[in-house]
Write a protein that holds these residues in place. Structure first.
Motif, short mmCIF file in Angstrom:
data_model
loop_
_atom_site.label_atom_id
_atom_site.label_comp_id
_atom_site.label_asym_id
_atom_site.label_seq_id
_atom_site.Cartn_x
_atom_site.Cartn_y
_atom_site.Cartn_z
N ALA A 136 0.83 -1.21 0.00
CA ALA A 136 0.00 0.00 0.00
C ALA A 136 0.86 1.26 0.00
O ALA A 136 1.88 1.33 0.70
CB ALA A 136 -0.93 0.00 1.21
N SER A 137 0.44 2.25 -0.74
CA SER A 137 1.22 3.50 -0.88
C SER A 137 1.29 4.29 0.42
O SER A 137 2.23 5.06 0.64
CB SER A 137 0.60 4.38 -1.97
N PHE A 138 0.31 4.10 1.31
CA PHE A 138 0.26 4.88 2.54
C PHE A 138 1.01 4.20 3.69
O PHE A 138 0.99 4.69 4.81
CB PHE A 138 -1.20 5.15 2.94
N VAL A 139 1.66 3.09 3.43
CA VAL A 139 2.37 2.33 4.46
C VAL A 139 3.88 2.41 4.24
O VAL A 139 4.38 2.14 3.15
CB VAL A 139 1.93 0.85 4.47
N ALA A 140 4.61 2.80 5.28
CA ALA A 140 6.07 2.87 5.20
C ALA A 140 6.71 1.52 5.46
O ALA A 140 7.65 1.11 4.77
CB ALA A 140 6.61 3.89 6.19
N SER A 141 6.20 0.79 6.46
CA SER A 141 6.76 -0.52 6.80
C SER A 141 5.76 -1.30 7.63
O SER A 141 4.89 -0.71 8.29
CB SER A 141 8.08 -0.37 7.56
N VAL A 142 5.90 -2.61 7.60
CA VAL A 142 5.06 -3.51 8.39
C VAL A 142 5.97 -4.35 9.27
O VAL A 142 6.93 -4.96 8.79
CB VAL A 142 4.20 -4.42 7.49
N MET A 143 5.68 -4.40 10.56
CA MET A 143 6.47 -5.22 11.46
C MET A 143 6.25 -6.70 11.11
O MET A 143 5.14 -7.08 10.72
CB MET A 143 6.04 -4.95 12.91
N PRO A 144 7.28 -7.54 11.23
CA PRO A 144 7.10 -8.96 10.94
C PRO A 144 5.93 -9.54 11.74
O PRO A 144 5.75 -9.24 12.91
CB PRO A 144 8.43 -9.58 11.38
N VAL A 145 5.14 -10.37 11.08
CA VAL A 145 3.93 -10.94 11.70
C VAL A 145 4.20 -12.38 12.10
O VAL A 145 4.56 -13.21 11.28
CB VAL A 145 2.73 -10.86 10.74
N GLU A 146 4.02 -12.68 13.38
CA GLU A 146 4.15 -14.04 13.88
C GLU A 146 2.81 -14.63 14.28
O GLU A 146 2.57 -15.83 14.11
CB GLU A 146 5.08 -14.08 15.10
N THR A 147 1.94 -13.80 14.84
CA THR A 147 0.68 -14.32 15.36
C THR A 147 -0.50 -13.54 14.79
O THR A 147 -0.67 -13.52 13.57
CB THR A 147 0.70 -14.32 16.90
N ASN A 148 -1.31 -12.89 15.62
CA ASN A 148 -2.54 -12.27 15.12
C ASN A 148 -2.52 -10.75 15.16
O ASN A 148 -3.56 -10.12 15.03
CB ASN A 148 -3.75 -12.78 15.91
N ILE A 149 -1.34 -10.16 15.36
CA ILE A 149 -1.23 -8.71 15.45
C ILE A 149 -0.40 -8.17 14.29
O ILE A 149 0.68 -8.70 13.99
CB ILE A 149 -0.59 -8.29 16.79
N VAL A 150 -0.92 -7.13 13.63
CA VAL A 150 -0.22 -6.49 12.52
C VAL A 150 0.01 -5.03 12.89
O VAL A 150 -0.96 -4.28 13.07
CB VAL A 150 -1.02 -6.57 11.21
N LEU A 151 1.26 -4.62 13.02
CA LEU A 151 1.60 -3.22 13.27
C LEU A 151 2.26 -2.65 12.01
O LEU A 151 3.15 -3.27 11.44
CB LEU A 151 2.58 -3.09 14.44
N PHE A 152 1.80 -1.47 11.60
CA PHE A 152 2.43 -0.85 10.41
C PHE A 152 2.58 0.65 10.62
O PHE A 152 1.76 1.30 11.26
CB PHE A 152 1.63 -1.15 9.14
N LYS A 153 3.69 1.16 10.10
CA LYS A 153 3.97 2.59 10.17
C LYS A 153 3.44 3.27 8.91
O LYS A 153 3.56 2.74 7.80
CB LYS A 153 5.49 2.83 10.29
#
Length: 346
Positions: A271-288
């Protein structure tokens, strides 16, 4: 009106029909008098599962964590944990309020701390220093994007604590997510921890409740602290029945939540509005969010298009998958993410 896809947290789930049936047919009594057999069954089920002596059913994970800290510290002691830890950031200053203890904060990668980080922060016996008495781990790490400790990582921390005379507590808010991901056995946890908090109202889908596990001596003390905290419940077997049902029916399906989170992360990466996504291991997605956007603008744009999420800092947003986000909703969310055109800030 189309129902919104709710990624704010795995605490927003509603009981399934099977869970409601279990709740409505539960055998209950007054638990303050120790007469609720369903509560006792839940406490016994979890203590046996994690190979610990006893358990105590409480309204929330915050309460089980704070009771444990109260059990394992004295005023002027110090608690060692990561700076992202839920017990430090999201429990209302409870460590200071309830236990009159200070906190030594570490900075582990994605909230995962190691013996090498802990050892130099253990205070020597000196009148100028608080007494280091407790280490708290969180599994999975909320602000670490659902990062998991493995038992291989936990074992040397437990050995260090034992050698230094410190207690070790686990905030297991999403411990079953960690177990499903790592393949570790719950029964192997009891040997390492003095206390374990198990939350039933997140990924497992129960409406209310957490259980504190520990030795019989710890749980006896915890019962009195729970009473002082206002956590003594009466016919709480109706709630405990939901926890038993969740343990019997909702653990294995956590793997679906993990897969759904990875699919969302893949879409966000593009996505153009996302700088980075933290690696996903379980059910949580964090993105800058990318430069030129704000979290509030992305949050509002997602909401307008049918997706609810939350901020996790000045430049970070969080999605959490759960029991009530099925494959069709994930596919719909991915389509929204791919088509989203949020406004840039000047």
């Amino acid at each position: 009106m189309q129902k919104k896809i709710d990624f704010r947290s795995d605490t927003v789930t509603m009981p399934t029909a099977g869970m409601m049936a279990a709740m409505m047919t539960a055998k209950v009594g007054d638990d303050v008098y120790g007469e609720d057999e369903t509560v006792a069954a839940l406490e016994r089920k979890l203590s046996e599962l994690f190979n610990m002596e006893a358990g105590l059913f409480c309204p929330s994970g915050t309460m089980t964590n704070q009771i444990a800290i109260k059990c394992f510290t004295q005023p002027m002691d110090e608690v060692i944990c990561d700076q992202t830890a839920h017990v430090y950031r999201y429990e209302g200053g409870g460590i200071a309020f309830h236990s009159s203890a200070s906190v030594r904060l570490l900075n582990g990668p994605r909230g995962i701390i190691t013996p090498e980080m802990i050892r130099p922060e253990i205070n020597e016996d000196n009148i100028h220093y608080p007494n280091s008495s407790l280490v708290v781990l969180e599994n999975t790490v909320n602000k670490g994007g659902g990062a998991c400790y493995t038992l291989e990582q936990i074992a040397p921390i437990a050995a260090l604590c034992k050698s230094k005379g410190l207690k070790l507590h686990l905030d297991g808010a999403r411990i079953f997510n960690a177990l499903v991901e790592t393949g570790d056995r719950a029964a192997d946890y009891g040997q390492y921890f003095d206390g374990i908090s198990i939350c039933l109202s997140k990924g497992l889908g129960a409406p209310v409740g957490s259980v504190l596990l520990g030795s019989k001596e710890t749980i006896h003390r915890a019962q009195k602290i729970r009473k002082a905290f206002g956590g003594g419940m009466r016919q709480s077997g109706f709630l405990a029945a939901a926890g038993i049902y969740a343990l019997d029916n909702h653990v294995n399906r956590l793997a679906d939540d993990h897969q759904h989170a990875k699919l969302l992360a893949d879409a966000l990466e593009k996505a153009s509005f996302v700088a980075s996504v933290m690696p996903v291991e379980t059910n949580i997605v964090l993105f800058k969010v990318a430069s030129g956007y704000t979290t509030s603008s992305i949050l509002n744009s997602l909401k307008e298009n049918g997706i609810l999420c939350v901020t996790m800092g000045a430049d970070t947003l969080r999605f959490v998958t759960h029991l009530n986000t099925d494959a069709d909703q994930i596919a719909q969310a991915i389509q929204i993410i791919e088509q989203l055109k949020p406004l840039k800030t000047l």
